[in-house]
Design a protein around this motif. Sequence first.
Motif, PDB file in Angstrom:
ATOM      1  N   LYS A   4       0.769  -1.549  -0.114  1.00  0.00           N
ATOM      2  CA  LYS A   4       0.271  -0.099  -0.140  1.00  0.00           C
ATOM      3  C   LYS A   4       0.910   1.289  -0.101  1.00  0.00           C
ATOM      4  CE  LYS A   4      -4.141  -1.846   2.251  1.00  0.00           C
ATOM      5  NZ  LYS A   4      -5.137  -1.325   3.732  1.00  0.00           N
ATOM      6  N   LEU A   5       1.484   1.185   0.637  1.00  0.00           N
ATOM      7  CA  LEU A   5       2.613   2.382   0.566  1.00  0.00           C
ATOM      8  C   LEU A   5       3.686   2.801   0.369  1.00  0.00           C
ATOM      9  CD1 LEU A   5       3.879   2.637   4.451  1.00  0.00           C
ATOM     10  CD2 LEU A   5       2.164   4.183   3.534  1.00  0.00           C
ATOM     11  N   THR A   6       4.314   1.018  -0.748  1.00  0.00           N
ATOM     12  CA  THR A   6       5.313   1.847  -1.714  1.00  0.00           C
ATOM     13  C   THR A   6       4.906   1.198  -3.424  1.00  0.00           C
ATOM     14  OG1 THR A   6       6.505  -0.724  -1.205  1.00  0.00           O
ATOM     15  CG2 THR A   6       7.262   1.720  -0.572  1.00  0.00           C
ATOM     16  N   GLY A   7       3.893  -0.227  -2.861  1.00  0.00           N
ATOM     17  CA  GLY A   7       3.871  -0.512  -4.318  1.00  0.00           C
ATOM     18  C   GLY A   7       4.164  -1.628  -4.662  1.00  0.00           C
ATOM     19  N   ARG A   8       5.132  -2.295  -3.945  1.00  0.00           N
ATOM     20  CA  ARG A   8       6.419  -3.622  -3.589  1.00  0.00           C
ATOM     21  C   ARG A   8       5.775  -4.874  -2.352  1.00  0.00           C
ATOM     22  NH1 ARG A   8      12.043  -0.419  -4.741  1.00  0.00           N
ATOM     23  NH2 ARG A   8      11.514   0.374  -6.634  1.00  0.00           N
ATOM     24  N   ARG A   9       5.858  -5.407  -3.012  1.00  0.00           N
ATOM     25  CA  ARG A   9       6.175  -6.721  -1.842  1.00  0.00           C
ATOM     26  C   ARG A   9       7.410  -6.918  -1.588  1.00  0.00           C
ATOM     27  NH1 ARG A   9       2.066  -7.790  -6.023  1.00  0.00           N
ATOM     28  NH2 ARG A   9      -0.218  -7.872  -5.192  1.00  0.00           N
ATOM     29  N   ILE A  10       7.079  -7.099  -0.061  1.00  0.00           N
ATOM     30  CA  ILE A  10       8.690  -7.869   0.564  1.00  0.00           C
ATOM     31  C   ILE A  10       8.433  -9.352   0.564  1.00  0.00           C
ATOM     32  CG2 ILE A  10       9.072  -7.807   2.980  1.00  0.00           C
ATOM     33  CD1 ILE A  10       7.678  -5.736   4.089  1.00  0.00           C
ATOM     34  N   PHE A  11       7.869  -9.921   0.552  1.00  0.00           N
ATOM     35  CA  PHE A  11       7.152 -11.481   0.424  1.00  0.00           C
ATOM     36  C   PHE A  11       7.220 -11.873  -0.966  1.00  0.00           C
ATOM     37  CE2 PHE A  11       6.935 -10.853   4.547  1.00  0.00           C
ATOM     38  CZ  PHE A  11       7.822 -11.660   5.607  1.00  0.00           C
ATOM     39  N   ARG A  12       7.628 -13.187  -1.672  1.00  0.00           N
ATOM     40  CA  ARG A  12       6.747 -13.837  -2.778  1.00  0.00           C
ATOM     41  C   ARG A  12       4.946 -13.715  -2.802  1.00  0.00           C
ATOM     42  NH1 ARG A  12      11.253 -17.852  -5.438  1.00  0.00           N
ATOM     43  NH2 ARG A  12      12.724 -16.505  -5.041  1.00  0.00           N
ATOM     44  N   MET A  13       5.214 -14.347  -1.509  1.00  0.00           N
ATOM     45  CA  MET A  13       3.455 -13.871  -1.187  1.00  0.00           C
ATOM     46  C   MET A  13       3.263 -14.705  -0.080  1.00  0.00           C
ATOM     47  SD  MET A  13       0.784 -17.192  -2.740  1.00  0.00           S
ATOM     48  CE  MET A  13      -1.194 -16.569  -2.740  1.00  0.00           C
ATOM     49  N   ALA A  14       2.124 -13.679   1.101  1.00  0.00           N
ATOM     50  CA  ALA A  14       1.687 -14.081   2.897  1.00  0.00           C
ATOM     51  C   ALA A  14       0.643 -14.536   2.465  1.00  0.00           C
ATOM     52  CB  ALA A  14       2.161 -12.108   2.444  1.00  0.00           C
ATOM     53  N   PRO A  15       0.333 -15.235   3.317  1.00  0.00           N
ATOM     54  CA  PRO A  15       1.627 -15.566   4.804  1.00  0.00           C
ATOM     55  C   PRO A  15       2.521 -16.371   4.237  1.00  0.00           C
ATOM     56  CG  PRO A  15      -0.723 -16.575   5.317  1.00  0.00           C
ATOM     57  CD  PRO A  15      -0.242 -16.241   3.889  1.00  0.00           C
ATOM     58  N   LEU A  16       4.223 -16.226   5.209  1.00  0.00           N
ATOM     59  CA  LEU A  16       5.829 -16.807   4.913  1.00  0.00           C
ATOM     60  C   LEU A  16       5.497 -17.964   4.450  1.00  0.00           C
ATOM     61  CD1 LEU A  16       7.826 -15.547   5.539  1.00  0.00           C
ATOM     62  CD2 LEU A  16       8.072 -16.647   7.550  1.00  0.00           C
ATOM     63  N   HIS A  17       4.819 -18.827   4.898  1.00  0.00           N
ATOM     64  CA  HIS A  17       5.007 -20.263   5.109  1.00  0.00           C
ATOM     65  C   HIS A  17       4.393 -20.350   3.094  1.00  0.00           C
ATOM     66  CE1 HIS A  17       0.690 -20.593   5.550  1.00  0.00           C
ATOM     67  NE2 HIS A  17       0.191 -20.540   3.838  1.00  0.00           N
ATOM     68  N   HIS A  18       4.019 -19.368   2.165  1.00  0.00           N
ATOM     69  CA  HIS A  18       3.807 -19.239   1.367  1.00  0.00           C
ATOM     70  C   HIS A  18       5.240 -19.035   0.335  1.00  0.00           C
ATOM     71  CE1 HIS A  18      -0.386 -21.184   0.884  1.00  0.00           C
ATOM     72  NE2 HIS A  18      -0.761 -19.738   1.153  1.00  0.00           N
ATOM     73  N   HIS A  19       6.249 -17.990   1.250  1.00  0.00           N
ATOM     74  CA  HIS A  19       7.541 -17.895   0.380  1.00  0.00           C
ATOM     75  C   HIS A  19       7.621 -18.374   0.326  1.00  0.00           C
ATOM     76  CE1 HIS A  19       9.951 -14.870   0.147  1.00  0.00           C
ATOM     77  NE2 HIS A  19      10.565 -15.383   1.216  1.00  0.00           N
ATOM     78  N   PHE A  20       8.411 -19.085   0.840  1.00  0.00           N
ATOM     79  CA  PHE A  20       9.123 -20.376   1.346  1.00  0.00           C
ATOM     80  C   PHE A  20       8.289 -21.686   0.112  1.00  0.00           C
ATOM     81  CE2 PHE A  20      10.220 -18.989   5.564  1.00  0.00           C
ATOM     82  CZ  PHE A  20      11.481 -18.543   5.802  1.00  0.00           C
ATOM     83  N   GLU A  21       7.721 -21.636  -0.095  1.00  0.00           N
ATOM     84  CA  GLU A  21       6.841 -22.353  -1.157  1.00  0.00           C
ATOM     85  C   GLU A  21       7.156 -21.921  -2.412  1.00  0.00           C
ATOM     86  OE1 GLU A  21       3.388 -25.308  -0.937  1.00  0.00           O
ATOM     87  OE2 GLU A  21       2.586 -23.723   0.311  1.00  0.00           O
ATOM     88  N   LEU A  22       6.748 -20.491  -3.310  1.00  0.00           N
ATOM     89  CA  LEU A  22       7.324 -20.199  -4.235  1.00  0.00           C
ATOM     90  C   LEU A  22       8.880 -20.255  -3.986  1.00  0.00           C
ATOM     91  CD1 LEU A  22       4.737 -17.529  -4.113  1.00  0.00           C
ATOM     92  CD2 LEU A  22       4.711 -19.620  -5.475  1.00  0.00           C
ATOM     93  N   LYS A  23       9.979 -19.815  -3.650  1.00  0.00           N
ATOM     94  CA  LYS A  23      11.083 -20.151  -3.633  1.00  0.00           C
ATOM     95  C   LYS A  23      11.465 -21.337  -3.884  1.00  0.00           C
ATOM     96  CE  LYS A  23      14.206 -18.019  -0.664  1.00  0.00           C
ATOM     97  NZ  LYS A  23      15.187 -17.647   0.024  1.00  0.00           N
ATOM     98  N   GLY A  24      10.887 -22.201  -3.879  1.00  0.00           N
ATOM     99  CA  GLY A  24      11.264 -23.590  -3.977  1.00  0.00           C
ATOM    100  C   GLY A  24      10.873 -25.524  -2.940  1.00  0.00           C
ATOM    101  N   TRP A  25      10.666 -24.554  -1.478  1.00  0.00           N
ATOM    102  CA  TRP A  25      10.606 -25.425  -1.056  1.00  0.00           C
ATOM    103  C   TRP A  25       9.802 -26.517  -0.876  1.00  0.00           C
ATOM    104  CZ3 TRP A  25      11.745 -23.631   4.381  1.00  0.00           C
ATOM    105  CH2 TRP A  25      13.461 -22.645   4.553  1.00  0.00           C
TER     106      TRP A  25
END
Length: 360
Positions: free
Chosen positions: A312-333
């Motif tokens: 909302k503030l910058t238009g950028r995402r910190i994680f590939r997807m939230a919640p955090l477990h999805h971030h690690f999934e999208l990293k290939g775990w």
Amino acid sequence: MLLLLAQYLEQLDSGFAVFQYLTLRGILGVLTALVISMLVGPVMIRKLTHYQIGQSVRDDGPQSHLSKAGTPTMGGALILIAIALSTLLWGDLSNLYVWVVLLVTLVFGAVGWVDDYRKVVEKNSRGLPARWKYFWQSVGGFGAAIVLYISAQSPAETQLIVPFFKEIVIDMGLFFIVFTYFVIVGSSNAVNLTDGLDGLAILPTVLVAGALGLFAYLSGHVRFAEYLQIPYIVGSGELIVFCGAIVGAGLGFLWFNTYPAQVFMGDVGALALGAALGVVAVIVRQELVLVIMGGVFVMETVSVILQVGSYKLTGRRIFRMAPLHHHFELKGWPEPRVIVRFWIVTVILVLVGLASLKIR
């Protein structure tokens, strides 16, 4: 109920006095809830499958989740049935705390059930509108907070205890009500956000509930509480039965929810279990220890807050997807790796929380 029967039979045979011991009833609470879950689970899964009460999957999520579509959900009702029956059978029904934790759990479970029903059965993607969901969560949270505040018998029951520092005790006064509300509602939603992979939320819940059961037992025993320099809360020891029921019901549910899951918990289970952990932590005055032991729940929640705030503030995402477990999934775990590693983190954090009993 069975405690009352044992008390009556004790007049005929002193051997029935063994059921007065909290440790025994705590163990029986675990076993009873486990047996109920294992017996009712297959029947409930067949019924959910027959009525096509299946999980819908987001198209924008990890592609590996598409195969989960149609898996029976709302299985959290199985957990609530096991917890309620086990607690009613082995708990002291004259104890106020037993009714507070049980009613809070069922109220939040009802909120989750309505949300799940609208999404899965009525095919309403919005489910229960957010404002109504938080309204009823607030009713349950504030209701419990007010009851606990009014029924407090000593200053310790409304003080904030800082773990690892025995000299730091904060008198909250009326702020206790607001604080308790945020603990219960926050914990409820944190577990709900974590419930996104097979077995990811239920085992941490079991581990934290088991640890809180130990805190409850020690807090309710005047000598142990004095020795460990933790608040003595009259009657809190009875919560070991309730926490034991969560452990048993959770392990029974994990039997069917482990990867690849035969059934999902749904909001009916996640919201209820999170609220249960929160209200127990409040009663035994270990809210900050709950934050430590439930670190996985906290990380998942913070990841969502950061993701939404950053976008909302910058238009950028910190994680590939939230919640955090999805971030690690999208990293290939692979999913099982994410699940087990989060479990390991929870074991470590629960041990840190338990260490606060001695490190002061």
